[in-house]
Scaffold this active site. Structure first.
Site, PDB file in Angstrom:
ATOM      1  N   LYS A 265       0.843  -1.198   0.000  1.00  0.00           N
ATOM      2  CA  LYS A 265       0.000   0.000   0.000  1.00  0.00           C
ATOM      3  C   LYS A 265       0.877   1.247   0.000  1.00  0.00           C
ATOM      4  O   LYS A 265       0.642   2.192  -0.761  1.00  0.00           O
ATOM      5  CB  LYS A 265      -0.934  -0.005   1.227  1.00  0.00           C
ATOM      6  CG  LYS A 265      -2.101  -0.969   1.065  1.00  0.00           C
ATOM      7  CD  LYS A 265      -2.865  -1.206   2.358  1.00  0.00           C
ATOM      8  CE  LYS A 265      -3.940  -2.277   2.120  1.00  0.00           C
ATOM      9  NZ  LYS A 265      -4.617  -2.724   3.341  1.00  0.00           N
TER      10      LYS A 265
ATOM     11  N   GLN B  65      -4.678  -1.203   9.542  1.00  0.00           N
ATOM     12  CA  GLN B  65      -4.683  -2.553   8.979  1.00  0.00           C
ATOM     13  C   GLN B  65      -5.329  -3.540   9.958  1.00  0.00           C
ATOM     14  O   GLN B  65      -4.971  -3.598  11.133  1.00  0.00           O
ATOM     15  CB  GLN B  65      -3.233  -2.972   8.672  1.00  0.00           C
ATOM     16  CG  GLN B  65      -3.110  -4.302   7.971  1.00  0.00           C
ATOM     17  CD  GLN B  65      -3.694  -4.310   6.563  1.00  0.00           C
ATOM     18  OE1 GLN B  65      -3.529  -3.359   5.806  1.00  0.00           O
ATOM     19  NE2 GLN B  65      -4.380  -5.376   6.205  1.00  0.00           N
TER      20      GLN B  65
ATOM     21  N   ASP C  87     -11.006   3.346   4.183  1.00  0.00           N
ATOM     22  CA  ASP C  87     -11.478   1.965   4.103  1.00  0.00           C
ATOM     23  C   ASP C  87     -13.006   1.907   4.071  1.00  0.00           C
ATOM     24  O   ASP C  87     -13.582   0.870   3.733  1.00  0.00           O
ATOM     25  CB  ASP C  87     -10.980   1.173   5.326  1.00  0.00           C
ATOM     26  CG  ASP C  87      -9.896   0.162   4.971  1.00  0.00           C
ATOM     27  OD1 ASP C  87      -9.763  -0.141   3.770  1.00  0.00           O
ATOM     28  OD2 ASP C  87      -9.203  -0.302   5.881  1.00  0.00           O
TER      29      ASP C  87
END
Ligand code: NDP
Length: 295
Positions: free
Chosen positions: A55, A99, A122
């Protein structure tokens, strides 16, 4: 094997990333900010380390700033919340990704809901989930967004199609179902307690498999000509003793029946990070008074 069209998510994602890079350059040129994405990793889970490294790398390649925060596994919830609060108030940070999974001493929902909804790239924060469900403007979770892009590219208008989503997690199944509903599909959300699962799947024009069960969707579960999106990423022993990746769909069997299908790897997987970059770009535009659609 077969005649199903193979949906090349890897190529699609590469084109999308290049397009985002071009938009980022145009945003900067017009006096806008350099979009900044902060990625928080708690602990040393090997898969999460690979994901966060990729990422960060792709964020930089798109011309954005990357802020990586690697915290030890024993970090407390209060410490993670304090970092999120700092990032919420940092004007150089337009997107925040924590994460998952987090270590057991940390309540994931508390952390996700502490992220400023405008920076929640997200799309897992309850405010963004609410906006998706009620038809508002928010951040859409990356994996379902990537699936939707592949579907629209393959099929065009999705209106009136019968879609079956297999799996009801907060990060894939549920948001996928609401995205398809927004496209005017007739949606069935199936799960481990669904009766006659194979029959439900056989009704689908669009079948999305997101169960984490290797190759559970067999060829005879698929309607002839259906479009199959395989979200699953499962590591299983291969013939040579090495581990290999397979999806939630028995690929060879499915290819003989489906009209189009995503492979694993090379289907949905690469779309997830590309959509994360897109969300970071969108977040940076919205936070600084630029229209993301104008680039
Ligand atoms: P979860 O484990 O959170 O959810 C799995 C869902 O599948 C649950 O709703 C569960 O039902 C359902 N399910 C499990 N077994 C069965 C079964 N035998 N029959 C019917 N339904 C079943 O998984 P995620 O949603 O997080 O991930 C799903 C898959 O997608 C995984 O392989 C994961 O690795 C992959 N993934 C891939 C991504 C990508 O970038 N390509 C990103 C995220 C995930 P119930 O609710 O009843 O328990």
């Amino acid at each position: 094997m077969a005649d199903a069209k193979i949906i090349d998510g890897k190529a699609f994602a590469a084109t999308l990333r290049a397009e985002i890079g071009r938009k980022v350059a145009a945003l900067k040129k017009s006096g806008g900010p350099t979009p900044g994405l902060a990625v928080v990793l708690v602990g040393e889970d090997p898969a999460s380390q690979i994901y966060t490294r990729n990422k960060a790398k792709q964020t930089l390649e798109a011309g954005m700033q990357s802020f990586k925060h690697d915290l030890p596994a024993e970090t407390s919830q209060a410490e993670v919340l304090a970092l999120v609060d700092r990032l919420n108030h940092d004007p150089a940070v337009h997107g925040i990704l924590v994460q998952l999974p987090l270590p057991p001493q940390i309540d994931s929902n508390a952390v996700i809901d502490a992220i400023d909804p405008a920076k929640d790239v997200d799309g897992f924060n309850a405010v963004n989930v609410g906006r998706l469900v009620t038809g508002g403007v928010g951040m859409v979770p990356c994996t379902p967004l990537g699936c939707l892009m592949l579907l629209k590219d393959a099929l065009g208008d999705l209106k009136g199609k019968r879609a079956v989503v297999l799996g009801r997690s907060n990060i894939v199944g549920k948001p996928m179902a609401f995205l398809l509903l927004r496209e005017h599909c007739t949606v069935t959300l199936a799960h481990s307690r669904t009766a006659d699962l194979a029959d439900e799947c056989r009704r689908a024009d669009i079948l999305i498999a997101a169960t984490g069960q290797p190759q559970m969707v067999r060829g005879d579960w698929i309607r002839k000509g259906a479009t199959v999106i395989d979200v699953g990423i499962n590591r299983v022993p291969g013939e040579n003793g090495k581990m290999k990746l397979v999806g939630d769909v028995a690929f060879d069997e499915a290819c003989a029946v489906a009209g189009a299908i995503t492979p694993v790897p090379g289907g949905v997987g690469p779309m997830t990070i590309a959509c994360l970059l897109q969300n970071a770009f969108t977040a940076a535009c919205r936070q600084t008074g630029h229209d993301p659609e104008s680039f």
